[in-house]
Design a protein around this motif. Structure first.
Motif, PDB file in Angstrom:
ATOM      1  N   TYR A 199      51.804  34.266  35.972  1.00 42.03           N
ATOM      2  CA  TYR A 199      51.438  35.094  35.064  1.00 42.03           C
ATOM      3  C   TYR A 199      50.527  34.925  34.018  1.00 42.03           C
ATOM      4  O   TYR A 199      50.503  33.692  33.502  1.00 42.03           O
ATOM      5  N   CYS A 200      49.619  35.864  33.901  1.00 42.94           N
ATOM      6  CA  CYS A 200      48.620  35.835  32.655  1.00 42.94           C
ATOM      7  C   CYS A 200      49.575  35.591  31.434  1.00 42.94           C
ATOM      8  O   CYS A 200      50.363  36.368  31.336  1.00 42.94           O
ATOM      9  N   GLU A 201      49.095  34.591  30.568  1.00 44.04           N
ATOM     10  CA  GLU A 201      49.932  34.264  29.096  1.00 44.04           C
ATOM     11  C   GLU A 201      49.782  35.337  28.271  1.00 44.04           C
ATOM     12  O   GLU A 201      50.489  35.628  27.500  1.00 44.04           O
ATOM     13  N   VAL A 202      48.385  35.608  28.323  1.00 52.96           N
ATOM     14  CA  VAL A 202      48.067  36.758  27.328  1.00 52.96           C
ATOM     15  C   VAL A 202      48.834  38.137  27.504  1.00 52.96           C
ATOM     16  O   VAL A 202      49.417  38.704  26.418  1.00 52.96           O
ATOM     17  N   CYS A 203      48.890  38.381  28.863  1.00 57.32           N
ATOM     18  CA  CYS A 203      49.528  39.736  29.198  1.00 57.32           C
ATOM     19  C   CYS A 203      51.039  39.468  29.027  1.00 57.32           C
ATOM     20  O   CYS A 203      51.654  40.621  28.731  1.00 57.32           O
ATOM     21  N   GLU A 204      51.563  38.403  29.387  1.00 55.10           N
ATOM     22  CA  GLU A 204      52.834  38.256  29.202  1.00 55.10           C
ATOM     23  C   GLU A 204      53.458  38.482  27.835  1.00 55.10           C
ATOM     24  O   GLU A 204      54.450  38.851  27.450  1.00 55.10           O
TER      25      GLU A 204
ATOM     26  N   LEU B 214      45.191  32.739  33.260  1.00 58.83           N
ATOM     27  CA  LEU B 214      44.903  34.101  32.693  1.00 58.83           C
ATOM     28  C   LEU B 214      44.533  35.209  34.049  1.00 58.83           C
ATOM     29  O   LEU B 214      44.180  34.580  35.244  1.00 58.83           O
ATOM     30  N   CYS B 215      44.527  36.434  33.733  1.00 58.66           N
ATOM     31  CA  CYS B 215      44.105  37.504  34.567  1.00 58.66           C
ATOM     32  C   CYS B 215      42.485  37.602  34.421  1.00 58.66           C
ATOM     33  O   CYS B 215      41.825  37.270  33.667  1.00 58.66           O
ATOM     34  N   ASP B 216      42.105  38.403  35.416  1.00 54.12           N
ATOM     35  CA  ASP B 216      40.518  38.634  35.429  1.00 54.12           C
ATOM     36  C   ASP B 216      40.058  39.093  33.924  1.00 54.12           C
ATOM     37  O   ASP B 216      39.242  38.734  33.546  1.00 54.12           O
ATOM     38  N   ASP B 217      40.673  40.242  33.406  1.00 60.48           N
ATOM     39  CA  ASP B 217      40.283  40.775  32.342  1.00 60.48           C
ATOM     40  C   ASP B 217      40.197  39.643  31.059  1.00 60.48           C
ATOM     41  O   ASP B 217      39.668  39.736  30.223  1.00 60.48           O
ATOM     42  N   CYS B 218      41.412  38.932  31.172  1.00 61.20           N
ATOM     43  CA  CYS B 218      41.575  38.168  29.849  1.00 61.20           C
ATOM     44  C   CYS B 218      40.707  36.946  29.890  1.00 61.20           C
ATOM     45  O   CYS B 218      40.252  36.268  28.834  1.00 61.20           O
ATOM     46  N   VAL B 219      40.392  36.470  31.072  1.00 63.59           N
ATOM     47  CA  VAL B 219      39.499  35.344  31.270  1.00 63.59           C
ATOM     48  C   VAL B 219      37.730  35.886  30.833  1.00 63.59           C
ATOM     49  O   VAL B 219      37.209  35.008  30.132  1.00 63.59           O
TER      50      VAL B 219
HETATM   51 ZN   LIG Z   1      45.673  38.944  31.210  1.00 66.26          ZN
END
Ligand SMILES: [Zn+2]
Ligand SMILES: [Zn+2]
Length: 91
Positions: A42-47, A72-77
């Motif tokens: 999972y994306c660590e920022v969203c987590e 990271l996910c698409d948005d966070c990258v």
């Molecule tokens: Zn994310």
């Protein structure tokens, strides 16, 4: 079985025959009879925000700097790692 890719890297699998069965007349062969579920990370920022969004990128710059995998996910990258070198995750 050996899968050779890139410049000589390889993955080896040991395949064992477990059973021979009658052919299913209605089936198309070859077919997949079973498969591992991908182990999503999972994306660590969203987590941190309490959301489980599947990571689709690994930021190589941040991973090298922090000596761990920065996922990271698409948005966070796009938001925070725009200028960084990132690679797509393969599941
Ligand atoms: Zn994310
Ligand atoms: Zn980064």
């Amino acid at each position: 079985m050996e899968y050779v890719y890139d410049f000589g890297d390889d993955v080896q699998h040991i395949i064992s025959l477990e059973k021979v069965m009658e052919a299913d007349e209605t089936a198309k062969y070859p077919r997949i009879v079973s498969q591992n579920k991908p182990k999503y990370r999972y994306c660590e920022v969203c987590e941190k925000l309490g959301k489980n969004i599947i990571a689709t990128w690994i930021c190589i710059d941040c991973s090298n700097e922090e000596e761990r995998d920065v996922l990271l996910c698409d948005d966070c990258v796009m938001k925070e790692h725009e200028d960084h070198y990132a690679e797509e995750m393969l599941y």
